[in-house]
Design a protein around this motif. Structure first.
Motif, PDB file in Angstrom:
ATOM      1  N   LEU A 204       0.826  -1.211   0.000  1.00 11.66           N
ATOM      2  CA  LEU A 204       0.000   0.000   0.000  1.00 11.66           C
ATOM      3  C   LEU A 204       0.861   1.261   0.000  1.00 11.66           C
ATOM      4  O   LEU A 204       0.544   2.236  -0.690  1.00 11.66           O
ATOM      5  CB  LEU A 204      -0.932  -0.005   1.208  1.00 11.66           C
ATOM      6  N   THR A 205       1.947   1.262   0.777  1.00  8.39           N
ATOM      7  CA  THR A 205       2.797   2.448   0.801  1.00  8.39           C
ATOM      8  C   THR A 205       3.594   2.591  -0.496  1.00  8.39           C
ATOM      9  O   THR A 205       3.951   3.707  -0.891  1.00  8.39           O
ATOM     10  CB  THR A 205       3.773   2.401   1.994  1.00  8.39           C
ATOM     11  N   THR A 206       3.852   1.473  -1.177  1.00  9.13           N
ATOM     12  CA  THR A 206       4.579   1.537  -2.440  1.00  9.13           C
ATOM     13  C   THR A 206       3.702   2.053  -3.564  1.00  9.13           C
ATOM     14  O   THR A 206       4.108   2.938  -4.328  1.00  9.13           O
ATOM     15  CB  THR A 206       5.139   0.150  -2.817  1.00  9.13           C
ATOM     16  N   LEU A 221      15.193  -8.705  -7.630  1.00  8.14           N
ATOM     17  CA  LEU A 221      13.832  -8.981  -8.082  1.00  8.14           C
ATOM     18  C   LEU A 221      12.819  -8.234  -7.218  1.00  8.14           C
ATOM     19  O   LEU A 221      11.833  -7.687  -7.731  1.00  8.14           O
ATOM     20  CB  LEU A 221      13.559 -10.491  -8.040  1.00  8.14           C
ATOM     21  N   GLY A 222      13.039  -8.216  -5.911  1.00  5.72           N
ATOM     22  CA  GLY A 222      12.125  -7.492  -5.030  1.00  5.72           C
ATOM     23  C   GLY A 222      12.092  -6.012  -5.338  1.00  5.72           C
ATOM     24  O   GLY A 222      11.016  -5.384  -5.350  1.00  5.72           O
ATOM     25  N   ARG A 223      13.262  -5.422  -5.602  1.00  4.09           N
ATOM     26  CA  ARG A 223      13.311  -4.005  -5.939  1.00  4.09           C
ATOM     27  C   ARG A 223      12.613  -3.724  -7.260  1.00  4.09           C
ATOM     28  O   ARG A 223      11.938  -2.704  -7.415  1.00  4.09           O
ATOM     29  CB  ARG A 223      14.769  -3.555  -6.008  1.00  4.09           C
ATOM     30  N   LEU A 224      12.784  -4.650  -8.229  1.00  2.00           N
ATOM     31  CA  LEU A 224      12.111  -4.481  -9.519  1.00  2.00           C
ATOM     32  C   LEU A 224      10.603  -4.505  -9.341  1.00  2.00           C
ATOM     33  O   LEU A 224       9.876  -3.684  -9.918  1.00  2.00           O
ATOM     34  CB  LEU A 224      12.560  -5.578 -10.481  1.00  2.00           C
ATOM     35  N   LEU A 225      10.113  -5.452  -8.534  1.00  2.00           N
ATOM     36  CA  LEU A 225       8.674  -5.528  -8.291  1.00  2.00           C
ATOM     37  C   LEU A 225       8.163  -4.260  -7.610  1.00  2.00           C
ATOM     38  O   LEU A 225       7.110  -3.719  -7.968  1.00  2.00           O
ATOM     39  CB  LEU A 225       8.353  -6.749  -7.435  1.00  2.00           C
ATOM     40  N   ALA A 226       8.908  -3.789  -6.609  1.00  2.00           N
ATOM     41  CA  ALA A 226       8.469  -2.602  -5.868  1.00  2.00           C
ATOM     42  C   ALA A 226       8.406  -1.378  -6.777  1.00  2.00           C
ATOM     43  O   ALA A 226       7.428  -0.615  -6.749  1.00  2.00           O
ATOM     44  CB  ALA A 226       9.401  -2.356  -4.686  1.00  2.00           C
ATOM     45  N   THR A 227       9.441  -1.180  -7.588  1.00  2.18           N
ATOM     46  CA  THR A 227       9.429  -0.012  -8.475  1.00  2.18           C
ATOM     47  C   THR A 227       8.354  -0.148  -9.553  1.00  2.18           C
ATOM     48  O   THR A 227       7.730   0.849  -9.936  1.00  2.18           O
ATOM     49  CB  THR A 227      10.808   0.177  -9.134  1.00  2.18           C
ATOM     50  N   SER A 228       8.127  -1.373 -10.029  1.00  2.00           N
ATOM     51  CA  SER A 228       7.079  -1.555 -11.042  1.00  2.00           C
ATOM     52  C   SER A 228       5.706  -1.271 -10.462  1.00  2.00           C
ATOM     53  O   SER A 228       4.844  -0.710 -11.142  1.00  2.00           O
ATOM     54  CB  SER A 228       7.136  -2.973 -11.615  1.00  2.00           C
ATOM     55  N   GLU A 229       5.486  -1.610  -9.182  1.00  6.99           N
ATOM     56  CA  GLU A 229       4.200  -1.298  -8.563  1.00  6.99           C
ATOM     57  C   GLU A 229       4.003   0.212  -8.459  1.00  6.99           C
ATOM     58  O   GLU A 229       2.911   0.728  -8.732  1.00  6.99           O
ATOM     59  CB  GLU A 229       4.087  -1.922  -7.176  1.00  6.99           C
ATOM     60  N   ALA A 230       5.050   0.923  -8.062  1.00  9.71           N
ATOM     61  CA  ALA A 230       4.946   2.380  -7.960  1.00  9.71           C
ATOM     62  C   ALA A 230       4.640   2.998  -9.324  1.00  9.71           C
ATOM     63  O   ALA A 230       3.793   3.898  -9.436  1.00  9.71           O
ATOM     64  CB  ALA A 230       6.240   2.953  -7.384  1.00  9.71           C
TER      65      ALA A 230
END
Length: 257
Positions: A204-206, A221-230
């Motif tokens: 939610l915060t991302t 991979l986690g960073r890629l997912l987080a940035t893609s969500e943003a």
């Protein structure tokens, strides 16, 4: 003044009816959508169910290893709630019966397999808490809702409720993506073990780009997912805000002509 036939306007009561609970003008050309379905655009009910799912995942740690019984109950409730959310999303999107039946069969199989993983198989908590099957289920929901919304031709209350529902469904899909990476990558998503409620909080915060900094993905991979969500969250807001403003402006202009 325009001499257009007032019957061509599906909402003849002026700008004050922008947010009324009314059906969209029927589109008989879409091969996937049944404009006469009794479930179509029931986005208020969908939003309530999505909000319940998000609240449940924000408050209940489904990876409570020391309390196996409680973890199983939480896994059962979560699986059924996510399954019900997608089933309702398919109906609110107005899928024709033949397509909905096929989707229901696939959804039913995925839910049953998820329940088997959660309740029957002797697997570690890290797997039972985030079956990858739930990621497959959750990823479809925002797609079918958004597909219906882009075919709305006037702004109504269901348009706004559907837009909010799809936004939360994106966060829900990423919640399962983060948990799946944490479970299967061999390293903790945040660098240390966290409760599953932290993943919903992080999602939610991302998506809202708040970025408090108390939690951060550590793997590539986690960073890629987080940035893609943003990015997806912001693109979604831009696209749907523009869509809603455009439809509202067009409706207002027609009312003045």
């Amino acid at each position: 003044m325009s001499s257009a036939d007032p019957q061509d306007d599906p909402h003849p009561h002026g700008p004050r009816s922008f947010f009324a609970r009314r059906r969209q003008p029927p589109d008989e050309t879409d091969p996937l959508i049944d404009p006469h379905s009794r479930w179509i655009d029931r986005f208020g009910l969908l939003l309530a169910l999505v909000a319940l799912t998000v609240a449940l995942l924000s408050l209940v740690d489904i990876r409570a290893g020391a309390l196996a019984g409680r973890a199983q109950v939480a896994g059962l409730v979560t699986t059924l709630t996510v399954g019900a959310t997608l089933a309702l999303a398919l109906r609110a999107a107005g899928l024709r019966a033949r397509w909905r039946r096929r989707a229901d069969v696939v959804l039913g199989l995925l839910v049953v397999l998820s329940l088997v993983v959660v309740l029957v198989l002797e697997t570690p908590d890290s797997v039972t808490s985030a079956p990858p099957l739930l990621l497959v289920i959750a990823a479809f929901a925002p797609v079918v809702v958004a597909r219906r919304l882009v075919r709305h031709r006037v702004v109504t209350l269901p348009t706004l409720l559907g837009a909010v529902s799809a936004y939360l469904l994106i966060a829900l899909a990423y919640y399962y993506a983060f948990l799946t990476v944490d479970s299967l990558s061999g390293e903790h998503f945040f660098g240390a073990e966290e409760s599953t409620t932290s993943f919903m909080y992080f999602s939610l915060t991302t998506i809202t780009t708040l970025g408090y900094g108390d939690l951060a993905a550590v793997s590539p991979l986690g960073r890629l997912l987080a940035t893609s969500e943003a990015i997806i969250g912001q693109v979604y807001l831009v696209v749907f805000v523009a869509l809603i403003v455009s439809m509202a402006a067009g409706r207002w202009q027609r009312a003045l002509d």
